[in-house]
Design a protein around this motif. Structure first.
Motif, PDB file in Angstrom:
ATOM      1  N   ILE A  17       0.835  -1.198   0.000  1.00 45.63           N
ATOM      2  CA  ILE A  17       0.000   0.000   0.000  1.00 45.63           C
ATOM      3  C   ILE A  17       0.873   1.253   0.000  1.00 45.63           C
ATOM      4  CG2 ILE A  17      -1.566   1.366   1.457  1.00 45.63           C
ATOM      5  CD1 ILE A  17      -3.025  -1.233   2.129  1.00 45.63           C
ATOM      6  N   ARG A  18       1.923   1.260   0.795  1.00 47.89           N
ATOM      7  CA  ARG A  18       2.823   2.415   0.812  1.00 47.89           C
ATOM      8  C   ARG A  18       3.487   2.621  -0.548  1.00 47.89           C
ATOM      9  NH1 ARG A  18       4.159   0.389   5.959  1.00 47.89           N
ATOM     10  NH2 ARG A  18       6.016  -0.646   5.109  1.00 47.89           N
ATOM     11  N   GLY A  20       2.177   1.914  -3.378  1.00 48.80           N
ATOM     12  CA  GLY A  20       1.180   2.212  -4.396  1.00 48.80           C
ATOM     13  C   GLY A  20       0.764   1.032  -5.243  1.00 48.80           C
ATOM     14  N   SER A  23      -4.368  -0.831  -3.040  1.00 49.45           N
ATOM     15  CA  SER A  23      -5.144   0.232  -2.405  1.00 49.45           C
ATOM     16  C   SER A  23      -5.869  -0.338  -1.193  1.00 49.45           C
ATOM     17  CB  SER A  23      -6.165   0.810  -3.374  1.00 49.45           C
ATOM     18  OG  SER A  23      -7.256  -0.077  -3.544  1.00 49.45           O
ATOM     19  N   ALA A  60      -8.630   6.023   4.231  1.00 51.06           N
ATOM     20  CA  ALA A  60      -7.219   5.665   4.079  1.00 51.06           C
ATOM     21  C   ALA A  60      -6.720   5.990   2.676  1.00 51.06           C
ATOM     22  CB  ALA A  60      -7.028   4.180   4.379  1.00 51.06           C
ATOM     23  N   GLU A  61      -7.577   5.788   1.681  1.00 51.37           N
ATOM     24  CA  GLU A  61      -7.211   6.153   0.295  1.00 51.37           C
ATOM     25  C   GLU A  61      -7.005   7.664   0.171  1.00 51.37           C
ATOM     26  OE1 GLU A  61      -7.714   4.392  -2.959  1.00 51.37           O
ATOM     27  OE2 GLU A  61      -8.443   2.441  -2.288  1.00 51.37           O
ATOM     28  N   ILE A  64      -3.685   8.783   1.507  1.00 49.74           N
ATOM     29  CA  ILE A  64      -2.591   8.524   0.562  1.00 49.74           C
ATOM     30  C   ILE A  64      -2.584   9.592  -0.529  1.00 49.74           C
ATOM     31  CG2 ILE A  64      -1.726   6.903  -1.165  1.00 49.74           C
ATOM     32  CD1 ILE A  64      -2.950   4.645   0.558  1.00 49.74           C
ATOM     33  N   ASP A  65      -3.753   9.879  -1.080  1.00 47.85           N
ATOM     34  CA  ASP A  65      -3.836  10.866  -2.158  1.00 47.85           C
ATOM     35  C   ASP A  65      -3.398  12.256  -1.694  1.00 47.85           C
ATOM     36  OD1 ASP A  65      -4.813   8.885  -3.803  1.00 47.85           O
ATOM     37  OD2 ASP A  65      -6.925   9.429  -3.522  1.00 47.85           O
ATOM     38  N   GLY A  67      -1.149  12.847   0.515  1.00 49.41           N
ATOM     39  CA  GLY A  67       0.238  12.842   0.948  1.00 49.41           C
ATOM     40  C   GLY A  67       0.429  12.903   2.451  1.00 49.41           C
ATOM     41  N   LEU A  70       1.719   8.046   6.767  1.00 48.80           N
ATOM     42  CA  LEU A  70       1.009   6.778   6.894  1.00 48.80           C
ATOM     43  C   LEU A  70       1.556   5.990   8.080  1.00 48.80           C
ATOM     44  CD1 LEU A  70       0.854   5.667   3.143  1.00 48.80           C
ATOM     45  CD2 LEU A  70      -0.680   7.208   4.402  1.00 48.80           C
ATOM     46  N   HIS A  74      -1.135   0.995   7.891  1.00 48.54           N
ATOM     47  CA  HIS A  74      -2.082   1.728   7.049  1.00 48.54           C
ATOM     48  C   HIS A  74      -2.722   0.800   6.021  1.00 48.54           C
ATOM     49  CE1 HIS A  74      -3.655   5.614   5.625  1.00 48.54           C
ATOM     50  NE2 HIS A  74      -3.671   5.045   4.430  1.00 48.54           N
TER      51      HIS A  74
END
Length: 477
Positions: A17-18, A20, A23, A60-61, A64-65, A67, A70, A74
């Motif tokens: 997830i970190r 990318g 998701s 959580a998404e 990430i978007d 920035g 995390l 996460h």
């Protein structure tokens, strides 16, 4: 990729997830799909929190978007034992009395996991109020081991262990007042660590001191040692509302790669006093050599706990009966009548143990503390010479529901607790883990690894070294 995330580790999911590559939404959906597809096999979950999980994954998404920083978990799905609170989700304690109770706040360790980015997908089954070495209740019924659902998953964190063993979630912490993390870990072929007492806080009310006799612990359960260590780093540390909580001693995840060269290990499958089935002992005798291959020395020893297994179980029951009587007093203070009109809403074995058992006298209660002291001294004598004590976790493998053993290797035992080797460490507070050591007739066998008080990192390092020598990850259903 989402289809295979249910087989991934928590550490692997968090890393992907970190990076990318995954998701949070697709990971959560994959796990929810598997829970709804397979939960009927084992009855691991009491409640599935689909809406909460999807809302948290969406948040959580967005993090990430945007920035945002995390956390170490996460986007990782987790399940919470139904004795601990998740805000806005029902907490039944496995009891008909609390079938509709909804928590107004997270339990402290749950709050820490969620702050680290973990996503709660549901609550796992437990015997009523967590009292039992198998998981069954009047609310949702029994939980079975994924290796044979017609056999017990163990208790009281049986739902957590079954959810892990059937790859429904990668993390499912448990609690342990007599083996409730280690027993189901053994029977479901997963890793469970009861940390040093107080390392993971446990805020109890109305009695903040209720978890002291016998010692009750919260701790991590996972399919890998690394995942357990990662979650322990998040859960551990002092809390101002837990009078027994202690600070974390170090970063436990770092211990996973620590070599064990020169470590001295005492091996006693029966812990000097508990009967163990020959096939279980044979499995452990074969498995223990993994420590030597990893660089440790192993000596077979016979620790002196000062009492036979029957006397240790009797002392445990003396302490536990007082605690259970206090629990019924608390229920009465809340307006229930478990000793009277509500008795038929309480699981019969629990009502019988509390209502039909004479409450120990103060003198009997203190005499049990003397037995507890002898056990503590016997273990301390061992730890003065050795870094770890390795034993069986249980004297047997998973048995059919409702068929608790009455004899182990020809020795008559108390059927509810005489087959477990976990209770001594709830007298003493030492860290103790159950690690999958092999199989007997297709059923998992657990090996118990215990260390000095506050030496949780040593237990983790040895567990990880064992895992590298004898990996078990390809044996899950």
């Amino acid at each position: 990729m989402a289809e295979t995330s249910t087989r991934m580790t928590a550490a692997g999911i968090a890393r992907r997830i970190r990076d990318g590559d995954l998701s949070p939404t697709e990971v959560v959906e994959a796990h929810l799909d598997r829970i709804h597809e397979r939960n009927a096999r084992t009855n691991a979950f009491v409640t599935v929190t689909d809406d909460l999980a999807r809302e948290t994954a969406a948040a959580a998404e967005r993090a990430i978007d945007d920035g945002e920083p995390l956390g170490p978990l996460h986007g990782v799905p987790i399940a919470i034992k139904d004795l601990a609170d998740v805000e806005g989700v029902r907490t039944t304690d496995g009891s008909l009395l609390f079938a509709d109770r909804v928590a107004d706040a997270d339990s402290p360790f749950v709050a820490r996991l969620r702050s680290a980015g973990a996503i709660v997908v549901g609550k796992t089954n437990t015997p009523e109020f967590g009292l039992g070495t198998t998981t069954d209740n009047l609310l949702v019924g029994p939980t079975g081991t994924p290796f044979d659902p017609d056999r017990v998953a163990g208790g009281s964190s049986g739902g957590a262990a079954a959810a892990l063993g059937d790859s429904l979630v990668p993390l499912a912490p448990g609690s342990d007042a007599g083996g409730s993390i280690r027993i189901p870990a053994s029977l479901c072929g997963v890793y469970g660590l009861k940390p040093t007492y107080g390392l993971v806080p446990n805020v109890t009310r109305p009695n903040a001191f209720a978890d002291h006799t016998p010692l009750s612990h919260n701790g991590p359960m996972a399919r890998t040692v690394e995942d357990a260590a990662l979650s322990l780093d998040v859960m551990a540390g002092a809390h101002p509302r837990d009078p027994f909580s202690i600070p974390a001693q170090e970063k436990y995840h770092a211990a996973v790669d620590r070599p064990i060269d020169g470590m001295k290990i005492a091996y006693s499958p029966e812990m000097g006093t508990f009967p163990v089935e020959p096939a279980v002992r044979e499995t452990l005798d074969d498995a223990v050599s993994a420590f030597e291959r990893a660089g440790a020395t192993v000596d077979e020893v016979d620790p002196d706990l000062g009492h036979d297994q029957g006397e240790i179980v009797d002392a445990y029951y003396t302490m536990a009966t007082v605690r259970w009587q206090s629990l019924f007093d608390d229920l009465e203070a809340q307006g229930f009548d478990p000793r009277g009109e509500d008795r038929d809403r309480v699981r019969p074995y629990l009502a019988d143990l509390v209502v039909d058992t004479e409450e120990p006298t103060v003198r009997e209660y203190k005499r049990a503390d003397v037995v507890r002291t002898h056990v503590f001294d016997g273990l301390q004598d061992c730890f003065e010479e050795y870094d770890l004590l390795v034993t069986a976790t249980l004297g047997t493998t998973a048995f059919p529901h409702g068929e608790e053993p009455t004899r182990i290797d020809g020795v008559e035992i108390e059927p509810l607790r005489g087959w477990v080797l976990t209770q001594p460490y709830n007298f003493t507070g030492h860290p103790a883990a159950s690690v999958p050591a092999g199989f007997v007739d297709g059923l998992p066998v657990g090996m118990q690894i215990a260390g000095r008080r506050h030496a949780d990192a040593t237990v983790i390092a040895a567990s990880a070294a064992f895992e590298r020598q004898r990996p078990w990850h390809d044996r899950y259903p």
